[in-house]
Design an enzyme around this catalytic site. Sequence first.
Site, mmCIF file in Angstrom:
data_model
loop_
_atom_site.group_PDB
_atom_site.id
_atom_site.type_symbol
_atom_site.label_atom_id
_atom_site.label_comp_id
_atom_site.label_asym_id
_atom_site.label_seq_id
_atom_site.Cartn_x
_atom_site.Cartn_y
_atom_site.Cartn_z
ATOM 1 N N ASN A 47 0.883 -1.067 0.151
ATOM 2 C CA ASN A 47 -0.018 0.112 -0.133
ATOM 3 C C ASN A 47 0.942 1.282 -0.103
ATOM 4 O OD1 ASN A 47 -2.511 -1.449 0.283
ATOM 5 N ND2 ASN A 47 -2.305 -1.516 2.492
ATOM 6 N N HIS A 133 -14.582 -1.052 5.850
ATOM 7 C CA HIS A 133 -13.482 -1.901 6.492
ATOM 8 C C HIS A 133 -13.991 -2.383 7.690
ATOM 9 C CE1 HIS A 133 -9.626 -2.489 8.572
ATOM 10 N NE2 HIS A 133 -9.182 -2.460 7.582
ATOM 11 N N GLU A 177 -16.190 4.668 2.883
ATOM 12 C CA GLU A 177 -14.737 4.965 2.804
ATOM 13 C C GLU A 177 -14.631 5.784 1.410
ATOM 14 O OE1 GLU A 177 -12.200 1.478 2.547
ATOM 15 O OE2 GLU A 177 -13.585 0.457 3.585
ATOM 16 N N SER A 181 -10.831 -0.404 -0.463
ATOM 17 C CA SER A 181 -9.513 -0.974 -0.500
ATOM 18 C C SER A 181 -9.114 -2.321 -1.373
ATOM 19 C CB SER A 181 -8.779 -1.359 0.967
ATOM 20 O OG SER A 181 -9.674 -2.379 1.351
ATOM 21 N N ASP A 206 -13.688 7.905 5.765
ATOM 22 C CA ASP A 206 -12.259 6.978 5.876
ATOM 23 C C ASP A 206 -11.651 7.103 4.530
ATOM 24 O OD1 ASP A 206 -10.190 5.438 5.953
ATOM 25 O OD2 ASP A 206 -11.304 3.754 7.118
ATOM 26 N N HIS A 209 -7.302 4.867 1.576
ATOM 27 C CA HIS A 209 -6.307 4.791 0.259
ATOM 28 C C HIS A 209 -6.392 5.864 -0.331
ATOM 29 C CE1 HIS A 209 -5.652 0.314 1.291
ATOM 30 N NE2 HIS A 209 -6.850 0.500 2.184
ATOM 31 N N LYS A 238 -0.226 4.106 4.378
ATOM 32 C CA LYS A 238 -0.241 3.881 2.995
ATOM 33 C C LYS A 238 0.620 4.742 2.188
ATOM 34 C CE LYS A 238 -3.825 1.305 4.239
ATOM 35 N NZ LYS A 238 -4.493 1.264 5.854
#
Length: 385
Positions: A47, A133, A177, A181, A206, A209, A238
């Site tokens: 990541n 997540h 998110e 991910s 969130d 990423h 990440k």
Amino acid sequence: MPRFKQRIDQALGERHAQGLYRQRTCLARSASQTRGPNGALVNFSSNDYLGLAQEPELITAWQDGLSKYGAGSGASPLVTGFQEPHRALEAQLADWLGFERALLFSSGFSANQALLFALLQSDDLLLQDKLNHASLMEAGSLSPATMRRFPHNDTRALQRLLTRSDSVAGDRLVITEGVFSMDGDLAPLAEIHTLTQAHLSWLAVDDAHGCGVLGEEGRGSCDFAGIHPDILIVTFGKAFGLQGAAILCDQDTAEYLVQFARHFIYSTAMPPAQAYALGTACQLIRRDQWRRDKLAELSALLSKQVDPAIALQPTPTPIKPLIIGDSERAVAVSAALRERGIWVSAIRPPTVPANTARLRITLTAAHSQADVVALANHINEVIHD
């Protein structure tokens, strides 16, 4: 035999039988390569999207931080653990990402759980994307609030849930998110933001990423979508090349979390040397647009080189899932690539939905064009073997 032992043996046996048993592999990493038990590997499972984990400028910053501030913080933030590098990093993050305050945490998992456990009460409603997540799902299910999940990126379903809940006594929090991910796709943040505003709800994003990868100066998914959420979570494991996380919010929410978030109150603060290095990571992310440009170039190259008949998912991010379906087949393809010097992890249920086992390919700014061409060629050969 004690019941705990029976339970453990049964669970491990079932995991083996399902082809879902997880194992660690001890790797050695240098600036130029990853080494496994059988030699050098090109790592396409990291990541470290911007290639900062091995960036000499960042390594030097952490070394300088160790010389100035020592190894550990020695206490929680509310005792003696909050030091000048932490204060400076929080101010830097808030200024960069456009919030009044930032609070530091040791991991994204703890930041997400701290937020939901502290913020939610029994008469509140929490609405989550179904593919959020595990840290968010676990915290939501264990929080006192009522949790509902809406189908992935389905804003119509979210609107129905919000409309039906307009009369609830408590508050409503929608959390998603920014970049998912396992799929590498983006949340429809502009639409979700419009819905939350119309229904007097809060929006938390969130962006583990997305921050560093998307948006002006790498500000992330929200900047890319042109919105400002009520709460933003960013993680440092990440694109930042390090570890830890931060919650960004307004002044009052930050003070509320300082008073009531147990993960913040009772955890040892991150090492000040790490906070010092993270300040340099922020500077590098903002300064080095070439890293994001390179990710876009490598992404286009991979899509061009992989056989169109292969189910490599097109995404606007460095995460490129190759859907296999069957878990054992995914593991076998991953192993075949490893024999060819390519490290790509197989991701299986329960991390992803049933029958969607995949290779989770991730590109980084540390990869070369030759690396990506080799990856594509090996994928083409292994999949058609």
